[in-house]
Design an enzyme around this catalytic site. Sequence first.
Site, PDB file in Angstrom:
ATOM      1  N   GLY A  25      45.472 -19.768 -49.985  1.00  0.00           N
ATOM      2  CA  GLY A  25      45.162 -19.231 -51.319  1.00  0.00           C
ATOM      3  C   GLY A  25      46.222 -18.232 -51.750  1.00  0.00           C
ATOM      4  N   GLY A  36      46.773 -17.259 -55.380  1.00  0.00           N
ATOM      5  CA  GLY A  36      45.622 -16.684 -56.089  1.00  0.00           C
ATOM      6  C   GLY A  36      45.731 -15.178 -56.280  1.00  0.00           C
ATOM      7  CD  GLN A  37      42.030 -10.757 -58.717  1.00  0.00           C
ATOM      8  OE1 GLN A  37      41.016 -11.300 -58.288  1.00  0.00           O
ATOM      9  NE2 GLN A  37      41.995  -9.639 -59.402  1.00  0.00           N
ATOM     10  CB  ILE A  75      42.059 -25.705 -46.834  1.00  0.00           C
ATOM     11  CG1 ILE A  75      41.247 -25.523 -48.114  1.00  0.00           C
ATOM     12  CG2 ILE A  75      43.229 -24.774 -46.750  1.00  0.00           C
ATOM     13  CD1 ILE A  75      40.326 -24.343 -48.026  1.00  0.00           C
ATOM     14  CE1 TYR A 100      33.171 -17.067 -54.029  1.00  0.00           C
ATOM     15  CE2 TYR A 100      31.788 -15.347 -54.962  1.00  0.00           C
ATOM     16  CZ  TYR A 100      32.952 -15.737 -54.332  1.00  0.00           C
ATOM     17  OH  TYR A 100      33.902 -14.812 -54.003  1.00  0.00           O
ATOM     18  CE  LYS A 133      33.268 -16.391 -50.617  1.00  0.00           C
ATOM     19  NZ  LYS A 133      34.494 -16.542 -49.815  1.00  0.00           N
ATOM     20  CB  ILE A 162      39.612  -7.633 -56.505  1.00  0.00           C
ATOM     21  CG1 ILE A 162      38.779  -7.744 -55.213  1.00  0.00           C
ATOM     22  CG2 ILE A 162      40.972  -6.996 -56.221  1.00  0.00           C
ATOM     23  CD1 ILE A 162      38.471  -6.451 -54.508  1.00  0.00           C
TER      24      ILE A 162
HETATM   25  C1  AKB Z   1      33.561 -13.426 -58.465  1.00  0.00           C
HETATM   26  O1  AKB Z   1      33.265 -12.784 -59.485  1.00  0.00           O
HETATM   27  O2  AKB Z   1      33.192 -14.577 -58.248  1.00  0.00           O
HETATM   28  C2  AKB Z   1      34.381 -12.727 -57.399  1.00  0.00           C
HETATM   29  C3  AKB Z   1      33.512 -12.049 -56.409  1.00  0.00           C
HETATM   30  C4  AKB Z   1      32.791 -10.812 -56.757  1.00  0.00           C
HETATM   31  O3  AKB Z   1      33.396 -12.518 -55.310  1.00  0.00           O
HETATM   32  N1  AKB Z   1      35.269 -11.789 -58.020  1.00  0.00           N
END
Ligand code: AKB
Length: 318
Positions: free
Chosen positions: A8, A11-12, A54, A142, A146, A172
């Site tokens: 990645g 990425g940011q 990946i 997401y 996680k 971030i």
């Molecule tokens: C998102 O907003 O999906 C990410 C995070 C907080 O994991 N920046």
Amino acid sequence: MKRMLVTGAVGQIGSELTMLLREKYGGDQVLAAGHHTKPTQKLENSGPFEFIEITKPGEVTNIIKKYEIGTIYHMAAILSAVGEKKPQLAWDVNMNGLYYILEAARESNCAVFVPSSIAAFGPNTPKDNTPQDTIQRANTMYGVTKVAGELLCDYYWTRFNLDTRGLRYPGIISYETLPGGGTTDYAVEIYYEALKQKKYECFLGPETQLDMMYMPDALNATIELMEADPDKLVHRNAFNVTAFSITPEHIAASIKKFIPEFTISYKPDPVRQAIADSWPNNMDDSCATREWGWKPQYDLDAMTEDMLKNLKIKLQIN
Ligand code: AKB
């Protein structure tokens, strides 16, 4: 010394992490890996770069062997808002991708950093002063990846003694590379629009409170955790870390101190608002402080000043 791999890397976070690791350890020591997006000249010229898929196990294994990788910063991921649009893709990249990374790391005995997120919490998690160890019933794809990712990384540590470590990143904020499809992206966009238009229409409501952090603190936290004395780590995957807990109103007020004519308006997007509402208001990060000395340097106003200064240069605005 064995080399490092950053996935990645376009990425940011990955793009800035790669540059900082190259400054610290030498350009040749840090392999940057991206998916499709062309790397910047800076990234391409400062050390090795490879495109990898990946979600194809063989590719990760080959790269680790070819470059004699000893530490992996696995930053490649689908973020929350894109994850809700494309849940199958989010599972494939975030879970299958992670599994292949961990398996390849196990074969070559690499240390692995895996980012988690405030998204690993859910609507029935305590919202204020969210503890390190608490209920994690995430309700976004997401978030599900996680939580599962944290558990999988802990499993590889206890079962295979693989040195896995991670942080629960808050939103971030940075000026180098734009974030790609998260719920906290508003906190980056607002600075660009403040300089370009002197106004911003926010996709979250004015009182949506979330943990945030400026990029230099996020990078230091990442490297400090990977360099921490393993004997002092009670937790591994993943540590709560935050710098400040803010709403869009707070950022707008901070920007107004530097751009008095700035105005903000609100048009909440139901999907991203629901995601944000399921996340903590503010996390307790005292375990990170106790176990490896975490301490952020930037508060909101210090970040705003630095963001605006650097974005003015980047956007060539006087
Ligand atoms: C998102 O907003 O999906 C990410 C995070 C907080 O994991 N920046």
